[in-house]
Design an enzyme around this catalytic site. Structure first.
Site, mmCIF file in Angstrom:
data_model
loop_
_atom_site.group_PDB
_atom_site.id
_atom_site.type_symbol
_atom_site.label_atom_id
_atom_site.label_comp_id
_atom_site.label_asym_id
_atom_site.label_seq_id
_atom_site.Cartn_x
_atom_site.Cartn_y
_atom_site.Cartn_z
ATOM 1 N N ARG A 64 6.368 19.515 -4.240
ATOM 2 C CA ARG A 64 5.629 20.588 -4.044
ATOM 3 C C ARG A 64 6.564 21.906 -3.872
ATOM 4 N NH1 ARG A 64 4.271 23.179 1.815
ATOM 5 N NH2 ARG A 64 2.385 24.181 1.541
ATOM 6 N N HIS A 68 5.320 25.257 -6.040
ATOM 7 C CA HIS A 68 5.034 26.480 -5.486
ATOM 8 C C HIS A 68 5.904 27.848 -6.170
ATOM 9 C CE1 HIS A 68 2.818 25.389 -1.488
ATOM 10 N NE2 HIS A 68 2.098 24.980 -2.387
ATOM 11 N N VAL A 72 3.994 30.771 -8.818
ATOM 12 C CA VAL A 72 4.163 32.273 -8.460
ATOM 13 C C VAL A 72 5.043 33.010 -9.580
ATOM 14 C CG1 VAL A 72 4.783 33.791 -6.455
ATOM 15 C CG2 VAL A 72 3.726 31.734 -5.715
ATOM 16 N N GLU A 85 8.413 34.791 -0.645
ATOM 17 C CA GLU A 85 7.520 33.803 -0.772
ATOM 18 C C GLU A 85 7.396 32.790 0.256
ATOM 19 O OE1 GLU A 85 7.607 31.952 -4.702
ATOM 20 O OE2 GLU A 85 8.257 33.988 -5.619
ATOM 21 N N ASN A 91 3.482 28.789 2.451
ATOM 22 C CA ASN A 91 4.815 28.197 2.503
ATOM 23 C C ASN A 91 5.263 28.321 4.234
ATOM 24 O OD1 ASN A 91 5.060 27.532 -0.241
ATOM 25 N ND2 ASN A 91 5.738 29.698 -0.767
ATOM 26 N N HIS A 190 -0.531 14.485 -4.712
ATOM 27 C CA HIS A 190 -0.611 14.109 -3.409
ATOM 28 C C HIS A 190 -0.801 12.600 -3.008
ATOM 29 C CE1 HIS A 190 -2.861 18.265 -2.574
ATOM 30 N NE2 HIS A 190 -1.371 18.539 -2.875
ATOM 31 N N THR A 191 -0.498 11.900 -4.061
ATOM 32 C CA THR A 191 -0.286 10.342 -3.551
ATOM 33 C C THR A 191 1.006 10.400 -2.629
ATOM 34 O OG1 THR A 191 0.397 8.398 -4.318
ATOM 35 C CG2 THR A 191 1.440 10.243 -5.683
ATOM 36 N N ASP A 243 -2.388 9.848 1.495
ATOM 37 C CA ASP A 243 -2.898 8.771 0.818
ATOM 38 C C ASP A 243 -2.189 7.575 1.699
ATOM 39 O OD1 ASP A 243 -0.519 7.337 -0.458
ATOM 40 O OD2 ASP A 243 -1.471 7.824 -2.198
#
Length: 322
Positions: A64, A68, A72, A85, A91, A190-191, A243
């Site tokens: 992630r 991110h 940006v 950030e 964040n 996102h697993t 998940d």
């Protein structure tokens, strides 16, 4: 452990030929650190392995963090700088893994001082996080430099959010040179990991201001989530798995979406569109296809707005400019 050797230099021109776009510059190459820091991959892999061994959530956090960073103003390590950030809404109190990058960078500074950029460390750490949790391995070209600025405003504006409609998310991807397929594939990250209940609860108790749950949620899944995330303020920081196998990189994420059991509204929205929905179904059936496409999309993302050559710098400390 399986040992992957990186491709030799002669592959770099082919890489440039195939991916010569605004995303990927030919100043990146596969052998960038072969002479100046030959132990790079070994040091990063050990650092990531140690972090995941101590905290299984860390694999998702590093992936992630890379996402991110790149979304940006390009992949420039700006998310690692203190302030800016880090204070943006996507964040704040949720971005993790900074200390892991610090530790890896410290070890690299001992082995090859002033050589490896924080951006390349984060890019490689994300790949290792996926690989070490059972996911695909993809070859990376290096030579990214670190940016000198970080922007809270840019992070708030450019990062896709869990409450946004699919159309908005697709537009934000397109602004980075990523297409609809990349949206579906990279969402598969996102697993791994968890989401805070504060992000999930509107779907469970007050969907779109209706005072009722999201009608698209599977009834059994809804009951489980309401137990994990009860309708009380103190549950906002509780964690719900993205998940059913949240510490293993696999295609279960897509199987859940097919069964109306996606945790985030933005994830389940992939099933509301014929094009993205058909891709989800495909990846739910063919995990190796997902793995192949995930690696390709990660290479594309890792080339967004990179700084190379004499621009930027190689930070000694990833949290501050030199």
């Amino acid at each position: 452990m399986e040992n992957h050797s990186l491709p030799k230099l002669h592959i770099a021109p082919l890489f440039c030929l195939l991916f010569l776009t605004s995303l990927v510059t030919c100043q990146l190459n596969y052998t960038f650190y072969d002479d100046s820091c030959p132990s790079l991959t070994k040091i990063v892999r050990y650092g990531v392995w140690t972090a995941i061994s101590n905290d299984t959530r860390m694999a998702a956090s590093l992936l992630r963090l890379h996402f991110h960073d790149c979304f940006v103003n390009g992949c420039d390590g700006s998310v690692l700088l203190d302030g800016g950030e880090k204070n943006a809404l996507p964040n704040l109190n949720s971005a993790r893994g900074f200390e892991v990058i610090d530790s890896i960078k410290s070890n690299l500074e001992k082995a090859c001082p002033g050589v490896v950029s924080c951006t390349d460390v984060l890019t490689l750490a994300a790949r290792e996080a996926v690989y070490l949790t059972g996911g695909p391995y993809w070859s990376l070209a290096f030579g990214r430099r670190d940016g000198l600025t970080t922007s809270e405003t840019a992070a708030n504006e450019q990062l896709p959010g869990p409450f946004e409609p699919l159309e908005n998310i697709t537009q934000k991807f397109a602004a980075k040179g990523l297409d609809t397929k990349d949206v579906v594939v990279l969402s598969g990250g996102h697993t791994l990991g968890f989401a805070q209940c504060g992000v999930v609860k509107p779907r469970l108790f007050d969907f779109a201001g209706s005072g009722r749950p999201d009608p698209s949620l599977d009834a059994s899944f809804l009951q489980t989530l309401q137990s994990t995330c009860p309708n009380r303020n103190e549950s906002n920081s509780n964690l719900a798995p993205l998940d059913a196998s949240s510490s293993k990189f696999d295609n279960v994420y897509y199987k859940l979406l097919v069964n109306s059991s996606g945790l985030l509204r933005s994830d389940q929205a992939l099933m509301s569109d014929n094009v993205t929905g058909s891709m989800v179904v495909g990846y739910s059936k063919f995990p190796f296809l997902f793995y192949k496409d995930f690696g390709a999309s990660m290479v594309k993302m890792a080339g967004i707005g990179v700084i190379t050559g004499s621009n930027g710098e190689v930070r000694k400390n990833c949290r501050v400019v030199n």
